[in-house]
Scaffold this motif. Structure first.
Motif, mmCIF file in Angstrom:
data_model
loop_
_atom_site.group_PDB
_atom_site.id
_atom_site.type_symbol
_atom_site.label_atom_id
_atom_site.label_comp_id
_atom_site.label_asym_id
_atom_site.label_seq_id
_atom_site.Cartn_x
_atom_site.Cartn_y
_atom_site.Cartn_z
ATOM 1 N N LEU A 1 -24.119 -15.928 -14.762
ATOM 2 C CA LEU A 1 -22.848 -16.583 -15.057
ATOM 3 C C LEU A 1 -22.930 -17.446 -16.313
ATOM 4 C CD1 LEU A 1 -21.377 -17.558 -11.576
ATOM 5 C CD2 LEU A 1 -20.751 -15.670 -13.095
ATOM 6 N N GLY A 2 -24.143 -17.781 -16.741
ATOM 7 C CA GLY A 2 -24.271 -18.449 -18.020
ATOM 8 C C GLY A 2 -23.788 -17.556 -19.151
ATOM 9 N N GLU A 3 -24.137 -16.277 -19.093
ATOM 10 C CA GLU A 3 -23.647 -15.330 -20.085
ATOM 11 C C GLU A 3 -22.131 -15.213 -19.990
ATOM 12 O OE1 GLU A 3 -24.085 -10.641 -21.443
ATOM 13 O OE2 GLU A 3 -24.639 -11.259 -19.413
ATOM 14 N N ALA A 4 -21.609 -15.134 -18.763
ATOM 15 C CA ALA A 4 -20.158 -15.023 -18.600
ATOM 16 C C ALA A 4 -19.445 -16.202 -19.244
ATOM 17 C CB ALA A 4 -19.818 -14.944 -17.111
ATOM 18 N N ARG A 5 -19.935 -17.414 -19.056
ATOM 19 C CA ARG A 5 -19.272 -18.594 -19.624
ATOM 20 C C ARG A 5 -19.410 -18.638 -21.138
ATOM 21 N NH1 ARG A 5 -21.457 -20.839 -14.569
ATOM 22 N NH2 ARG A 5 -19.663 -21.322 -13.238
ATOM 23 N N ARG A 6 -20.523 -18.109 -21.661
ATOM 24 C CA ARG A 6 -20.653 -18.050 -23.127
ATOM 25 C C ARG A 6 -19.663 -17.050 -23.720
ATOM 26 N NH1 ARG A 6 -26.105 -18.307 -21.678
ATOM 27 N NH2 ARG A 6 -26.339 -16.045 -21.847
ATOM 28 N N LEU A 7 -19.491 -15.909 -23.036
ATOM 29 C CA LEU A 7 -18.586 -14.884 -23.548
ATOM 30 C C LEU A 7 -17.128 -15.287 -23.414
ATOM 31 C CD1 LEU A 7 -20.309 -11.667 -22.110
ATOM 32 C CD2 LEU A 7 -20.215 -12.362 -24.511
ATOM 33 N N PHE A 8 -16.810 -15.996 -22.329
ATOM 34 C CA PHE A 8 -15.409 -16.311 -22.031
ATOM 35 C C PHE A 8 -15.285 -17.801 -21.687
ATOM 36 C CE2 PHE A 8 -16.368 -11.948 -20.570
ATOM 37 C CZ PHE A 8 -15.588 -11.232 -21.491
ATOM 38 N N PRO A 9 -15.431 -18.657 -22.676
ATOM 39 C CA PRO A 9 -15.470 -20.100 -22.391
ATOM 40 C C PRO A 9 -14.155 -20.656 -21.846
ATOM 41 C CG PRO A 9 -15.400 -19.690 -24.761
ATOM 42 C CD PRO A 9 -15.640 -18.366 -24.104
ATOM 43 N N GLN A 10 -13.045 -19.957 -22.062
ATOM 44 C CA GLN A 10 -11.754 -20.450 -21.592
ATOM 45 C C GLN A 10 -11.355 -19.870 -20.238
ATOM 46 O OE1 GLN A 10 -10.428 -22.871 -23.396
ATOM 47 N NE2 GLN A 10 -12.162 -22.582 -24.806
ATOM 48 N N ALA A 11 -12.223 -19.090 -19.624
ATOM 49 C CA ALA A 11 -11.870 -18.451 -18.356
ATOM 50 C C ALA A 11 -11.699 -19.494 -17.255
ATOM 51 C CB ALA A 11 -12.954 -17.455 -17.950
ATOM 52 N N PRO A 12 -10.810 -19.226 -16.312
ATOM 53 C CA PRO A 12 -10.608 -20.180 -15.213
ATOM 54 C C PRO A 12 -11.801 -20.208 -14.267
ATOM 55 C CG PRO A 12 -9.351 -18.174 -14.811
ATOM 56 C CD PRO A 12 -9.920 -18.038 -16.192
ATOM 57 N N GLU A 13 -12.033 -21.362 -13.693
ATOM 58 C CA GLU A 13 -13.059 -21.537 -12.667
ATOM 59 C C GLU A 13 -12.381 -21.615 -11.304
ATOM 60 O OE1 GLU A 13 -16.419 -21.813 -13.024
ATOM 61 O OE2 GLU A 13 -16.701 -22.121 -15.178
ATOM 62 N N SER B 1 -13.285 0.791 -20.966
ATOM 63 C CA SER B 1 -14.214 -0.139 -20.320
ATOM 64 C C SER B 1 -14.345 -1.442 -21.093
ATOM 65 C CB SER B 1 -15.581 0.525 -20.157
ATOM 66 O OG SER B 1 -16.160 0.785 -21.419
ATOM 67 N N ALA B 2 -14.373 -1.380 -22.429
ATOM 68 C CA ALA B 2 -14.554 -2.593 -23.219
ATOM 69 C C ALA B 2 -13.377 -3.551 -23.040
ATOM 70 C CB ALA B 2 -14.745 -2.239 -24.693
ATOM 71 N N SER B 3 -12.164 -3.020 -23.107
ATOM 72 C CA SER B 3 -11.004 -3.895 -22.950
ATOM 73 C C SER B 3 -10.881 -4.401 -21.526
ATOM 74 C CB SER B 3 -9.731 -3.169 -23.375
ATOM 75 O OG SER B 3 -9.489 -2.030 -22.573
ATOM 76 N N LEU B 4 -11.242 -3.578 -20.546
ATOM 77 C CA LEU B 4 -11.181 -4.023 -19.151
ATOM 78 C C LEU B 4 -12.202 -5.114 -18.893
ATOM 79 C CD1 LEU B 4 -10.069 -3.803 -16.315
ATOM 80 C CD2 LEU B 4 -11.627 -1.879 -15.901
ATOM 81 N N PHE B 5 -13.432 -4.926 -19.386
ATOM 82 C CA PHE B 5 -14.466 -5.952 -19.220
ATOM 83 C C PHE B 5 -13.990 -7.276 -19.814
ATOM 84 C CE2 PHE B 5 -18.064 -8.292 -21.001
ATOM 85 C CZ PHE B 5 -18.877 -8.444 -19.887
ATOM 86 N N ALA B 6 -13.420 -7.213 -21.023
ATOM 87 C CA ALA B 6 -12.990 -8.433 -21.696
ATOM 88 C C ALA B 6 -11.815 -9.092 -20.982
ATOM 89 C CB ALA B 6 -12.629 -8.118 -23.141
ATOM 90 N N GLN B 7 -10.847 -8.296 -20.566
ATOM 91 C CA GLN B 7 -9.674 -8.885 -19.937
ATOM 92 C C GLN B 7 -9.999 -9.440 -18.559
ATOM 93 O OE1 GLN B 7 -5.848 -6.732 -20.721
ATOM 94 N NE2 GLN B 7 -7.163 -5.325 -21.859
ATOM 95 N N LEU B 8 -10.886 -8.776 -17.826
ATOM 96 C CA LEU B 8 -11.331 -9.351 -16.551
ATOM 97 C C LEU B 8 -12.108 -10.631 -16.800
ATOM 98 C CD1 LEU B 8 -12.466 -6.168 -14.574
ATOM 99 C CD2 LEU B 8 -10.462 -7.584 -14.121
ATOM 100 N N GLY B 9 -12.961 -10.629 -17.832
ATOM 101 C CA GLY B 9 -13.713 -11.837 -18.155
ATOM 102 C C GLY B 9 -12.818 -13.011 -18.469
ATOM 103 N N ARG B 10 -11.766 -12.765 -19.216
ATOM 104 C CA ARG B 10 -10.844 -13.858 -19.539
ATOM 105 C C ARG B 10 -10.110 -14.360 -18.297
ATOM 106 N NH1 ARG B 10 -10.341 -10.769 -24.408
ATOM 107 N NH2 ARG B 10 -8.596 -9.556 -23.570
#
Length: 343
Positions: free
Chosen positions: A16-28, A295-304
C-alpha cells in the motif's frame, strides 16, 4: 505472482506504500485487492502468555506438524514447519549444487529469483521440462490458476528422481481448491510447499510447510534449524489446521465470492483467464470497445478511487483482483467499475 520492479527488485502485491505513492489523492481507507490472501481471517484463539515468553518446545512443534499432516493428508514424518513458505523457497535452492532449473511460468517470481541467487541456471518454460535438474511448478498457478493433474506431476517427479533431480510443487493456493495434492505420500524427489497465511487470512503470522519424503525432509529440517517457528504461530496454526469445519465453510464462501467477482469483472469488459477462489485474473486489452477500459486505464482509475489491484509488466493487458473483505468494499468496487465504464 510477483514481478520485477525498479533496480531488479521484485514487486509484490499488498504494497500500500506503492499505492499511496502512485495515487496520493485517493480516498482512505484503501481497499487492497492486490493480494491473494483470504480477506476473512480465521478467528484466532486467545493465546497463553507462555506462547510469547518462552522458546517453543519440540513437542509444541511436533503437534503443529501433526495438525498440518492431518489437514494435508500427509504423514507427520514428512512435514516440516517454517516461518512462511518464502523461507522455504529461499532455502531449497541452497540444498543442492548449481544445475539447470526449469520454472513453469509465468508464475510467482520469487521461485526463479531464489534459484538464480543460489547460482543455478534458471529458465522459465511453458511446459514441464524434464531435461532440467530441477523443475518448479506452482499448482494451482498464480496468477492464471492453471492446474496440472497430480498424476502428471508424479510421473515427472519419478523421471527426475531417477537421475537425482527434484520436482518442487508450490501448492500455496490448493487448500480451498478441488486440486489433488502430492502431499500424501509425496513421490520420490518431490518437495511440496503449503501456505498457511493465504488460506487462513493470517499472512503476518508467517507460517508455511514443506512436505517431502526422506532424505529431503531431513535436509530441510536441518537447514531451517531450531526455533524457526514462533510460539504464537505454533499455537494459532495448530488450532486452525484442526478446524476442518471452518475450512469447509471458507471453501464454499470464497467460491461464491469468486463467482461474484467474475460477474463484476465481466460487466466491466474483462475476459476472465483464471485464478482461484482467493483471486481472479482478467485481461483488459487495448483493443477493447470504446465503452470498455483497457488494463492501464482501469488500474489507474481504480487507484484514484482508492482500490489497489495487481498488474503485471510481463502481461500488460492483465490485472489480478483479490476478494473484497466486506459488503462496503464490494459496493465501492462495483461503483468504481461502473464509473470506469461510464467514463
Amino acid at each position: 505472482m510477483a514481478s520485477e520492479g525498479e533496480e531488479g527488485a521484485i514487486r509484490h502485491g499488498g504494497d500500500l506504500g506503492e499505492a499511496r505513492r502512485l495515487f496520493p489523492q485517493a480516498p482512505e481507507p484503501w481497499i487492497d485487492l492486490s493480494t491473494g490472501i483470504n480477506p476473512i481471517p480465521y478467528p484466532w484463539p486467545a493465546l497463553e502468555a507462555s506462547a510469547f515468553t518462552r522458546l517453543p518446545a519440540r513437542a509444541d512443534l511436533a503437534s503443529l506438524e501433526d495438525a498440518a499432516a492431518q489437514a494435508y493428508g500427509a504423514d507427520p514424518a514428512h512435514v516440516v514447519a517454517a516461518p512462511g513458505t518464502q523461507a522455504l523457497i529461499d532455502l531449497i535452492p541452497r540444498l543442492r549444487p548449481p544445475g539447470r532449473v526449469a520454472v513453469l511460468g509465468p508464475t510467482y517470481a520469487e521461485h526463479a529469483a531464489a534459484w538464480a541467487r543460489a547460482g543455478h541456471a534458471v529458465a522459465t518454460v511453458p511446459d514441464l521440462d524434464l531435461a532440467a535438474d530441477v523443475v518448479v511448478a506452482v499448482n494451482p498457478n498464480n496468477p492464471d490458476g492453471r492446474v496440472i493433474p497430480a498424476r502428471e506431476l508424479a510421473a515427472a517427479s519419478a523421471r527426475l528422481a531417477e537421475r537425482g533431480g527434484w520436482l518442487v510443487v508450490d501448492e500455496a493456493f490448493a487448500d480451498l481448491e478441488p486440486v489433488e495434492s502430492l502431499c500424501g505420500p509425496p513421490p520420490p524427489g518431490c518437495l511440496v510447499l503449503r501456505s498457511f497465511g493465504k488460506t487462513y487470512g493470517l499472512a503476518g503470522l508467517r507460517l508455511g510447510f514443506a512436505v517431502a519424503a526422506e532424505p529431503l525432509i531431513g535436509r530441510l529440517r536441518r537447514g531451517i534449524g531450531p526455533w524457526a517457528v514462533s510460539g504464537p504461530a505454533i499455537a494459532v496454526g495448530r488450532h486452525a489446521l484442526t478446524d476442518a469445519a471452518w475450512r469447509r465453510e471458507a471453501t464454499a464462501a470464497r467460491g461464491r465470492d469468486a463467482a461474484r467477482l467474475d460477474a463484476l469483472l465481466a460487466q466491466a469488459g474483462g475476459r476472465i483467464v483464471g485464478g482461484t477462489c482467493l483471486f481472479r485474473t482478467a485481461d483488459f486489452p487495448d483493443s477493447m470497445p470504446d465503452s470498455m477500459p483497457d488494463s492501464a486505464s482501469l488500474f489507474a482509475q481504480l487507484g484514484r478511487a482508492g482500490i489497489f489491484v495487481r498488474r503485471f509488466e510481463a502481461s500488460p493487458a492483465r490485472l489480478r483482483f483479490g476478494l473484497p473483505p466486506d459488503e462496503a468494499a464490494w459496493a465501492r468496487l462495483a461503483a468504481a467499475l461502473r464509473a470506469v465504464r461510464r467514463h
